[in-house]
Design a protein around this motif. Structure first.
Motif, mmCIF file in Angstrom:
data_model
loop_
_atom_site.group_PDB
_atom_site.id
_atom_site.type_symbol
_atom_site.label_atom_id
_atom_site.label_comp_id
_atom_site.label_asym_id
_atom_site.label_seq_id
_atom_site.Cartn_x
_atom_site.Cartn_y
_atom_site.Cartn_z
ATOM 1 N N SER A 100 68.251 -25.046 9.012
ATOM 2 C CA SER A 100 68.031 -24.412 10.315
ATOM 3 C C SER A 100 69.212 -23.494 10.582
ATOM 4 O O SER A 100 70.358 -23.917 10.548
ATOM 5 N N GLY A 101 68.936 -22.222 10.800
ATOM 6 C CA GLY A 101 70.033 -21.279 10.985
ATOM 7 C C GLY A 101 70.649 -20.912 9.649
ATOM 8 O O GLY A 101 69.960 -20.723 8.654
ATOM 9 N N GLN A 102 71.981 -20.852 9.614
ATOM 10 C CA GLN A 102 72.685 -20.397 8.420
ATOM 11 C C GLN A 102 73.390 -21.543 7.708
ATOM 12 O O GLN A 102 73.719 -22.558 8.308
ATOM 13 N N PHE A 103 73.629 -21.342 6.414
ATOM 14 C CA PHE A 103 74.353 -22.329 5.612
ATOM 15 C C PHE A 103 75.100 -21.607 4.508
ATOM 16 O O PHE A 103 74.887 -20.415 4.253
ATOM 17 N N LEU A 104 75.991 -22.326 3.843
ATOM 18 C CA LEU A 104 76.751 -21.772 2.729
ATOM 19 C C LEU A 104 76.127 -22.218 1.418
ATOM 20 O O LEU A 104 75.948 -23.420 1.186
ATOM 21 N N ALA A 105 75.793 -21.264 0.564
ATOM 22 C CA ALA A 105 75.273 -21.565 -0.772
ATOM 23 C C ALA A 105 76.350 -21.226 -1.798
ATOM 24 O O ALA A 105 76.934 -20.140 -1.766
ATOM 25 N N ILE A 106 76.626 -22.174 -2.690
ATOM 26 C CA ILE A 106 77.562 -21.959 -3.803
ATOM 27 C C ILE A 106 76.744 -21.872 -5.078
ATOM 28 O O ILE A 106 75.993 -22.804 -5.409
ATOM 29 N N LEU A 107 76.901 -20.766 -5.802
ATOM 30 C CA LEU A 107 76.015 -20.436 -6.917
ATOM 31 C C LEU A 107 76.768 -20.344 -8.242
ATOM 32 O O LEU A 107 77.996 -20.254 -8.271
ATOM 33 N N ASN A 108 75.995 -20.371 -9.339
ATOM 34 C CA ASN A 108 76.511 -20.051 -10.682
ATOM 35 C C ASN A 108 77.708 -20.902 -11.105
ATOM 36 O O ASN A 108 78.676 -20.398 -11.683
ATOM 37 N N ASP A 109 77.651 -22.190 -10.808
ATOM 38 C CA ASP A 109 78.695 -23.160 -11.209
ATOM 39 C C ASP A 109 80.001 -22.993 -10.441
ATOM 40 O O ASP A 109 81.045 -23.507 -10.861
ATOM 41 N N GLY A 110 79.970 -22.278 -9.326
ATOM 42 C CA GLY A 110 81.179 -22.056 -8.545
ATOM 43 C C GLY A 110 81.539 -23.238 -7.665
ATOM 44 O O GLY A 110 80.994 -24.333 -7.778
ATOM 45 N N GLY A 111 82.493 -23.014 -6.779
ATOM 46 C CA GLY A 111 82.936 -24.067 -5.866
ATOM 47 C C GLY A 111 83.511 -23.448 -4.606
ATOM 48 O O GLY A 111 83.528 -22.221 -4.438
ATOM 49 N N VAL A 112 83.994 -24.289 -3.708
ATOM 50 C CA VAL A 112 84.608 -23.825 -2.477
ATOM 51 C C VAL A 112 85.784 -24.738 -2.144
ATOM 52 O O VAL A 112 85.697 -25.953 -2.308
ATOM 53 N N LYS A 113 86.886 -24.126 -1.711
ATOM 54 C CA LYS A 113 88.100 -24.870 -1.391
ATOM 55 C C LYS A 113 88.396 -24.743 0.097
ATOM 56 O O LYS A 113 88.497 -23.639 0.634
ATOM 57 N N PHE A 114 88.562 -25.895 0.763
ATOM 58 C CA PHE A 114 88.836 -25.943 2.198
ATOM 59 C C PHE A 114 90.322 -26.212 2.432
ATOM 60 O O PHE A 114 90.909 -27.112 1.827
ATOM 61 N N THR A 115 90.919 -25.434 3.324
ATOM 62 C CA THR A 115 92.288 -25.681 3.772
ATOM 63 C C THR A 115 92.353 -25.459 5.280
ATOM 64 O O THR A 115 91.459 -24.845 5.871
ATOM 65 N N ARG A 116 93.450 -25.941 5.874
ATOM 66 C CA ARG A 116 93.618 -25.844 7.331
ATOM 67 C C ARG A 116 95.020 -25.343 7.665
ATOM 68 O O ARG A 116 95.855 -26.083 8.175
ATOM 69 N N ALA A 117 95.297 -24.107 7.356
ATOM 70 C CA ALA A 117 96.557 -23.453 7.712
ATOM 71 C C ALA A 117 97.769 -24.319 7.392
ATOM 72 O O ALA A 117 98.680 -24.465 8.200
ATOM 73 N N GLY A 118 97.780 -24.920 6.199
ATOM 74 C CA GLY A 118 98.912 -25.727 5.774
ATOM 75 C C GLY A 118 98.999 -27.090 6.419
ATOM 76 O O GLY A 118 99.949 -27.834 6.163
ATOM 77 N N GLN A 119 98.041 -27.459 7.230
ATOM 78 C CA GLN A 119 98.051 -28.756 7.897
ATOM 79 C C GLN A 119 97.094 -29.716 7.212
ATOM 80 O O GLN A 119 96.253 -29.327 6.412
ATOM 81 N N GLN A 120 97.209 -30.991 7.568
ATOM 82 C CA GLN A 120 96.430 -32.028 6.912
ATOM 83 C C GLN A 120 95.142 -32.336 7.678
ATOM 84 O O GLN A 120 95.047 -32.088 8.874
ATOM 85 N N PHE A 121 94.173 -32.904 6.964
ATOM 86 C CA PHE A 121 92.889 -33.228 7.574
ATOM 87 C C PHE A 121 92.190 -34.316 6.768
ATOM 88 O O PHE A 121 92.602 -34.657 5.651
ATOM 89 N N GLN A 122 91.123 -34.851 7.338
ATOM 90 C CA GLN A 122 90.264 -35.814 6.659
ATOM 91 C C GLN A 122 88.836 -35.302 6.679
ATOM 92 O O GLN A 122 88.411 -34.653 7.643
ATOM 93 N N LEU A 123 88.102 -35.591 5.626
ATOM 94 C CA LEU A 123 86.692 -35.221 5.573
ATOM 95 C C LEU A 123 85.886 -36.183 6.430
ATOM 96 O O LEU A 123 85.997 -37.398 6.275
ATOM 97 N N GLY A 124 85.089 -35.622 7.330
ATOM 98 C CA GLY A 124 84.259 -36.453 8.190
ATOM 99 C C GLY A 124 82.854 -36.612 7.634
ATOM 100 O O GLY A 124 82.474 -37.653 7.122
ATOM 101 N N SER A 125 82.067 -35.546 7.694
ATOM 102 C CA SER A 125 80.681 -35.597 7.223
ATOM 103 C C SER A 125 80.218 -34.193 6.860
ATOM 104 O O SER A 125 80.850 -33.194 7.228
ATOM 105 N N LEU A 126 79.109 -34.115 6.157
ATOM 106 C CA LEU A 126 78.501 -32.826 5.840
ATOM 107 C C LEU A 126 77.057 -33.027 5.403
ATOM 108 O O LEU A 126 76.658 -34.121 5.006
ATOM 109 N N SER A 127 76.287 -31.937 5.486
ATOM 110 C CA SER A 127 74.929 -31.923 4.959
ATOM 111 C C SER A 127 74.935 -31.145 3.651
ATOM 112 O O SER A 127 75.657 -30.146 3.519
ATOM 113 N N LEU A 128 74.145 -31.589 2.703
ATOM 114 C CA LEU A 128 74.142 -30.962 1.381
ATOM 115 C C LEU A 128 72.735 -30.889 0.819
ATOM 116 O O LEU A 128 71.833 -31.624 1.255
ATOM 117 N N ALA A 129 72.547 -29.988 -0.147
ATOM 118 C CA ALA A 129 71.268 -29.869 -0.853
ATOM 119 C C ALA A 129 71.534 -29.283 -2.223
ATOM 120 O O ALA A 129 72.497 -28.528 -2.423
#
Length: 260
Positions: A100-129
């Protein structure tokens, strides 16, 4: 006539209440804060090359190339922000059911790296397909892989299974079943990619064992817990210690009444 006068100050009950409020407020400031989920609704639908990044909710998302592209220094489209209501895009990549709406698609064996301006974080939840490049029968074809970097530079990893297919054959969006131990990890960065099952208990997407552009996935509704800097915890500890010291002094040194 002699009268005993006690020095005027804050009533003891009020003092205790103020101490309690201060302690509770400090603790709440130190707890991880759940940010607004990343939904990609503010992004411009567009192809993303490896090395390009988008930002939302204080987090930067860097698109990564495939293992082969990284090794050879090649550039190409390894991601795209998709409008699920665009029939041409969905025809090209196969939008997952439930989008519903927009989503991020990662294609061709690629990946995505998440950062937060040099600060720390924890993964909460996400939807995937899962996003197979061709129509395939219903089945389990691979895993979503998580690789996180802790503050001390060590690596921690986990995986999540993709949801299955809808009745029309399209793969569906679903909530990722992320291991609680991994969700408790405090990270400085998180890399997400996919791997394909090899039929022998393994899951591959590497330079030595290429997934040949078939390890593709979609992400949406990503939630992170922002973790305060270590200095914040130190200040909270000092504050609570000061409160305890004040209480002990109050008990040990009662106010001395004056005689008039």
């Amino acid at each position: 006539m002699n009268r005993t006068v006690t020095p005027l100050g804050i009533p003891r009950r009020a003092t205790r209440a103020l101490h309690t409020i201060a302690a509770v407020a400090a603790l709440f400031c130190a707890l991880p804060a759940m940010a607004t989920p990343i939904t990609f609704e503010t992004q411009l639908p567009n192809a993303l090359f490896n090395g390009e990044s988008i930002s939302e909710g204080g987090y930067e998302m860097l698109v990564l190339g495939s293992p082969i592209a990284n090794e050879l220094g090649l550039f190409g489209s390894f991601g795209t922000v998709v409008n699920s209501k665009d029939p041409e895009t969905c025809f090209a990549i196969g939008c997952p059911a439930g989008a519903s709406g927009q989503f991020l698609a990662i294609l061709n064996d690629g990946g995505v790296k998440f950062t937060r301006a040099g600060q720390q974080f924890q993964l909460g939840s996400l939807s995937l397909a899962f996003l197979p490049p061709i129509s395939v029968p219903d089945g389990d074809y691979g895993l979503l892989q998580f690789s996180g970097i802790r503050g001390d530079g060590t690596v921690v990893s986990s995986t999540a299974a993709f949801p299955g297919q809808a009745g029309n054959g399209s793969f569906t969006f679903g909530s990722a079943l992320i291991d609680q131990k991994f969700r408790n990890e405090v990270l400085t960065s998180l890399t997400v990619n996919a791997c394909l099952f090899d039929g022998n208990g393994g899951c591959f997407n590497s330079l030595a064992n290429s997934a040949e552009g078939k390890a593709q996935f979609a992400l949406d509704d990503i939630s992170f817990n922002a973790v305060p800097e270590p200095g914040s915890f130190l200040l909270v500890g000092l504050g609570i210690g000061a409160i305890g010291l004040t209480r002990r002094r109050s008990k040990a040194s009662p106010s001395t009444p004056a005689t008039i």
